[in-house]
Scaffold this motif. Structure first.
Motif, PDB file in Angstrom:
ATOM      1  N   GLU A 183       0.676  -1.205   0.037  1.00  0.00           N
ATOM      2  CA  GLU A 183      -0.017  -0.009   0.143  1.00  0.00           C
ATOM      3  C   GLU A 183       1.012   1.230   0.027  1.00  0.00           C
ATOM      4  OE1 GLU A 183      -0.184  -2.560   2.320  1.00  0.00           O
ATOM      5  OE2 GLU A 183      -2.064  -3.410   1.578  1.00  0.00           O
ATOM      6  N   MET A 184       2.116   1.107   0.242  1.00  0.00           N
ATOM      7  CA  MET A 184       2.926   2.346   0.311  1.00  0.00           C
ATOM      8  C   MET A 184       3.567   2.881  -0.889  1.00  0.00           C
ATOM      9  SD  MET A 184       2.893   3.651   3.538  1.00  0.00           S
ATOM     10  CE  MET A 184       4.070   5.101   3.177  1.00  0.00           C
ATOM     11  N   LEU A 185       3.617   1.861  -1.783  1.00  0.00           N
ATOM     12  CA  LEU A 185       4.505   2.002  -2.999  1.00  0.00           C
ATOM     13  C   LEU A 185       4.130   3.424  -3.850  1.00  0.00           C
ATOM     14  CD1 LEU A 185       4.931  -1.553  -4.514  1.00  0.00           C
ATOM     15  CD2 LEU A 185       6.658  -0.234  -3.213  1.00  0.00           C
ATOM     16  N   PRO A 186       2.537   3.465  -3.882  1.00  0.00           N
ATOM     17  CA  PRO A 186       2.542   4.804  -4.624  1.00  0.00           C
ATOM     18  C   PRO A 186       2.812   6.044  -4.091  1.00  0.00           C
ATOM     19  CG  PRO A 186       0.601   3.461  -4.514  1.00  0.00           C
ATOM     20  CD  PRO A 186       1.669   2.680  -3.498  1.00  0.00           C
ATOM     21  N   LYS A 187       2.901   6.080  -2.632  1.00  0.00           N
ATOM     22  CA  LYS A 187       3.447   7.241  -1.968  1.00  0.00           C
ATOM     23  C   LYS A 187       5.104   7.363  -1.876  1.00  0.00           C
ATOM     24  CE  LYS A 187      -0.338   6.944   1.395  1.00  0.00           C
ATOM     25  NZ  LYS A 187      -0.742   6.971   2.697  1.00  0.00           N
ATOM     26  N   LEU A 188       5.601   6.222  -2.319  1.00  0.00           N
ATOM     27  CA  LEU A 188       7.295   6.450  -2.290  1.00  0.00           C
ATOM     28  C   LEU A 188       7.793   6.556  -3.645  1.00  0.00           C
ATOM     29  CD1 LEU A 188       8.061   2.998  -0.270  1.00  0.00           C
ATOM     30  CD2 LEU A 188       7.628   5.344   0.573  1.00  0.00           C
ATOM     31  N   LEU A 189       6.892   7.105  -4.773  1.00  0.00           N
ATOM     32  CA  LEU A 189       7.709   7.307  -5.877  1.00  0.00           C
ATOM     33  C   LEU A 189       8.607   8.591  -5.952  1.00  0.00           C
ATOM     34  CD1 LEU A 189       4.495   6.890  -8.250  1.00  0.00           C
ATOM     35  CD2 LEU A 189       6.246   5.457  -7.772  1.00  0.00           C
ATOM     36  N   PRO A 190       8.596   9.600  -5.019  1.00  0.00           N
ATOM     37  CA  PRO A 190       9.516  10.706  -5.036  1.00  0.00           C
ATOM     38  C   PRO A 190      10.869   9.973  -4.656  1.00  0.00           C
ATOM     39  CG  PRO A 190       7.396  11.348  -3.928  1.00  0.00           C
ATOM     40  CD  PRO A 190       7.371   9.876  -4.259  1.00  0.00           C
ATOM     41  N   LEU A 191      10.859   8.647  -4.183  1.00  0.00           N
ATOM     42  CA  LEU A 191      12.161   8.522  -3.436  1.00  0.00           C
ATOM     43  C   LEU A 191      12.778   7.274  -4.724  1.00  0.00           C
ATOM     44  CD1 LEU A 191      11.237   7.334   0.000  1.00  0.00           C
ATOM     45  CD2 LEU A 191      12.757   9.332  -0.539  1.00  0.00           C
ATOM     46  N   LYS A 192      12.512   7.412  -5.807  1.00  0.00           N
ATOM     47  CA  LYS A 192      12.941   6.392  -6.704  1.00  0.00           C
ATOM     48  C   LYS A 192      14.181   6.869  -7.397  1.00  0.00           C
ATOM     49  CE  LYS A 192      10.871   3.147  -9.970  1.00  0.00           C
ATOM     50  NZ  LYS A 192       9.486   2.899 -10.717  1.00  0.00           N
ATOM     51  N   ASN A 193      14.465   8.047  -7.688  1.00  0.00           N
ATOM     52  CA  ASN A 193      15.732   8.641  -8.047  1.00  0.00           C
ATOM     53  C   ASN A 193      16.769   8.676  -7.049  1.00  0.00           C
ATOM     54  OD1 ASN A 193      14.636   8.799 -10.682  1.00  0.00           O
ATOM     55  ND2 ASN A 193      14.091  10.987 -10.326  1.00  0.00           N
TER      56      ASN A 193
ATOM     57  N   GLY B 121      12.077  -9.025  -3.181  1.00  0.00           N
ATOM     58  CA  GLY B 121      11.804  -9.447  -2.001  1.00  0.00           C
ATOM     59  C   GLY B 121      11.479  -8.389  -0.907  1.00  0.00           C
ATOM     60  N   SER B 122      11.593  -7.150  -1.348  1.00  0.00           N
ATOM     61  CA  SER B 122      11.487  -6.169  -0.325  1.00  0.00           C
ATOM     62  C   SER B 122      10.276  -5.577  -0.219  1.00  0.00           C
ATOM     63  CB  SER B 122      12.627  -5.056  -0.671  1.00  0.00           C
ATOM     64  OG  SER B 122      12.517  -4.769  -2.025  1.00  0.00           O
ATOM     65  N   VAL B 123       9.236  -5.914  -0.791  1.00  0.00           N
ATOM     66  CA  VAL B 123       7.843  -5.544  -0.843  1.00  0.00           C
ATOM     67  C   VAL B 123       6.938  -6.739  -0.378  1.00  0.00           C
ATOM     68  CG1 VAL B 123       5.863  -4.668  -2.085  1.00  0.00           C
ATOM     69  CG2 VAL B 123       8.099  -3.872  -2.466  1.00  0.00           C
ATOM     70  N   GLY B 124       6.223  -6.638   0.619  1.00  0.00           N
ATOM     71  CA  GLY B 124       5.277  -7.785   1.056  1.00  0.00           C
ATOM     72  C   GLY B 124       4.671  -7.442   2.422  1.00  0.00           C
ATOM     73  N   VAL B 125       3.880  -8.507   2.803  1.00  0.00           N
ATOM     74  CA  VAL B 125       3.037  -8.143   3.975  1.00  0.00           C
ATOM     75  C   VAL B 125       3.765  -8.922   5.260  1.00  0.00           C
ATOM     76  CG1 VAL B 125       0.913  -7.872   2.938  1.00  0.00           C
ATOM     77  CG2 VAL B 125       1.718 -10.116   3.518  1.00  0.00           C
ATOM     78  N   ASN B 126       4.670  -9.692   4.927  1.00  0.00           N
ATOM     79  CA  ASN B 126       5.036 -10.484   5.966  1.00  0.00           C
ATOM     80  C   ASN B 126       6.368  -9.836   6.387  1.00  0.00           C
ATOM     81  OD1 ASN B 126       6.232 -12.335   7.884  1.00  0.00           O
ATOM     82  ND2 ASN B 126       6.002 -14.071   6.771  1.00  0.00           N
ATOM     83  N   ILE B 127       6.254  -8.847   7.201  1.00  0.00           N
ATOM     84  CA  ILE B 127       7.399  -8.096   7.511  1.00  0.00           C
ATOM     85  C   ILE B 127       8.498  -8.693   8.704  1.00  0.00           C
ATOM     86  CG2 ILE B 127       7.952  -5.638   9.200  1.00  0.00           C
ATOM     87  CD1 ILE B 127       5.265  -4.684   8.144  1.00  0.00           C
ATOM     88  N   ARG B 128       8.016  -9.574   9.285  1.00  0.00           N
ATOM     89  CA  ARG B 128       8.974 -10.320  10.284  1.00  0.00           C
ATOM     90  C   ARG B 128       9.885 -10.986   9.483  1.00  0.00           C
ATOM     91  NH1 ARG B 128       8.572 -11.173  15.438  1.00  0.00           N
ATOM     92  NH2 ARG B 128       6.397 -10.454  15.492  1.00  0.00           N
ATOM     93  N   LYS B 129       9.278 -11.793   8.463  1.00  0.00           N
ATOM     94  CA  LYS B 129      10.035 -12.611   7.419  1.00  0.00           C
ATOM     95  C   LYS B 129      11.241 -11.621   6.607  1.00  0.00           C
ATOM     96  CE  LYS B 129      10.210 -16.040   3.753  1.00  0.00           C
ATOM     97  NZ  LYS B 129       9.154 -16.799   2.818  1.00  0.00           N
ATOM     98  N   MET B 130      10.733 -10.598   6.302  1.00  0.00           N
ATOM     99  CA  MET B 130      11.563  -9.352   5.528  1.00  0.00           C
ATOM    100  C   MET B 130      12.770  -9.299   6.468  1.00  0.00           C
ATOM    101  SD  MET B 130       9.016  -7.524   2.762  1.00  0.00           S
ATOM    102  CE  MET B 130       8.339  -6.560   4.322  1.00  0.00           C
TER     103      MET B 130
END
Length: 320
Positions: A204-214, A226-235
């Motif tokens: 859900e946070m990816l659209p808000k993070l577009l200014p950080l792409k560059n 593997g850095s996008v997901g809902v299992n935060i503990r595993k990441m």
């Protein structure tokens, strides 16, 4: 008075005629009767460029590189012998020695003892990959993170988690995340006030993070890494203790795998983990993925080793 006026008009008309004819040669009655002197051309004419048809280009037969099979020969072609009989020899007269993986690691340790170099120096591997696929396709350059069985870093990696869910933020803080937050962290990252080794996020946070792409470039959260997901503990478990490597210059993997003061079994286990993860990015049915494998420490010479030793051997069919 009239005579003076006529004289002035003749002079002016003559000057005007000379000015108009200054850019072009004047020919008098005498010169016209004789042969004209035309300028001689001192340069060659431009050769017309002919378009070469594609069919003619295809007809040209390319010279294939001659491959010499040394199987069964008493010595390799162009060499003195298969192996030197003394410990002092000219290297170019003999084929390059390719060591077993375990033997190469033991040689690195012996080099350190003989040279009196630091015992905790890093150990690197350099792999050249065959990126070809079927039908003129190629394997895309990839970035991967693996969990080494024997980590060589003394401190865990700093991980930043992007989430605005209170429950997920609590799990991230309990898992050891260095920073946890949502869109409020973007400005701090842009101003270089907040930095981390890895950045993970919920979808859900990816659209808000577009200014950080560059700004983040390769560290920007992606599902392929593997850095996008809902299992935060595993990441967090993966990226806090994981080791990242990437493909450089189209087909090379150069990364550290251990330190020389670690036991040989631990170095071999880390090397095996990286090699197996690299080979998982191309189907095994296409043949060996690693064309050339080199291992070296910070101060030693590079040793070629057989990467097949680090791969699991296929199960042999049992005779019924």
């Amino acid at each position: 008075m009239a005579t003076c006026t006529r004289t002035v008009l003749k002079v002016l008309s003559g000057c005007q005629r000379n000015l108009l004819n200054a850019g072009s040669p004047t020919y008098t009655s005498v010169s016209q009767a004789g042969p004209r002197r035309l300028p001689a051309r001192t340069f060659a004419a431009v050769r017309t460029w002919k378009k070469v048809k594609k069919e003619e280009v295809e007809k040209e037969v390319k010279k294939e590189k001659r491959v010499i099979d040394d199987t069964g020969r008493h010595k390799p072609y162009g060499r003195t012998a298969w192996a030197p009989v003394d410990d002092v020899y000219v290297r170019r007269f003999y084929p390059r020695t390719i060591y077993d993986t375990a033997a190469a690691i033991d040689l690195l340790k012996s080099f350190q003892a003989l040279d009196f170099t630091p015992h905790d120096q890093p150990v690197y591997i350099d792999l050249r990959l065959d990126m070809k696929l079927e039908k003129k396709k190629r394997v895309d350059a990839f970035v991967s993170t693996v969990e080494l069985p024997h980590p060589f870093k003394k401190e865990p990696n700093k991980v930043l988690v992007f989430t605005e869910n209170p429950d997920q933020a609590r799990v991230a803080q309990e898992g050891g995340a260095e920073f946890v937050g949502g869109a409020d962290l973007i400005q701090g990252i842009l101003d270089d006030q907040i930095s981390a080794d890895f950045y993970v996020a919920v979808p859900e946070m990816l659209p808000k993070l577009l200014p950080l792409k560059n700004k983040l470039r390769k560290k920007f959260p992606k599902s392929k890494r593997g850095s996008v997901g809902v299992n935060i503990r595993k990441m967090l478990e993966l990226f806090r203790t994981g080791h990242e490597y990437l493909v450089e210059s189209d087909c090379y993997v150069r990364t550290q795998i251990a330190t020389l003061d670690m036991p040989s079994e631990h170095i071999f286990a880390n090397l095996q983990t990286v090699v197996m993860d690299v080979c998982s990015h191309r189907p095994a049915s296409l043949g060996p993925f690693i064309e050339r494998a080199v291992i070296a420490s910070q101060t030693s010479e590079a040793l070629w080793f057989r990467s097949e030793d680090a791969l699991p051997k296929p199960a042999e069919d049992k005779d019924e």
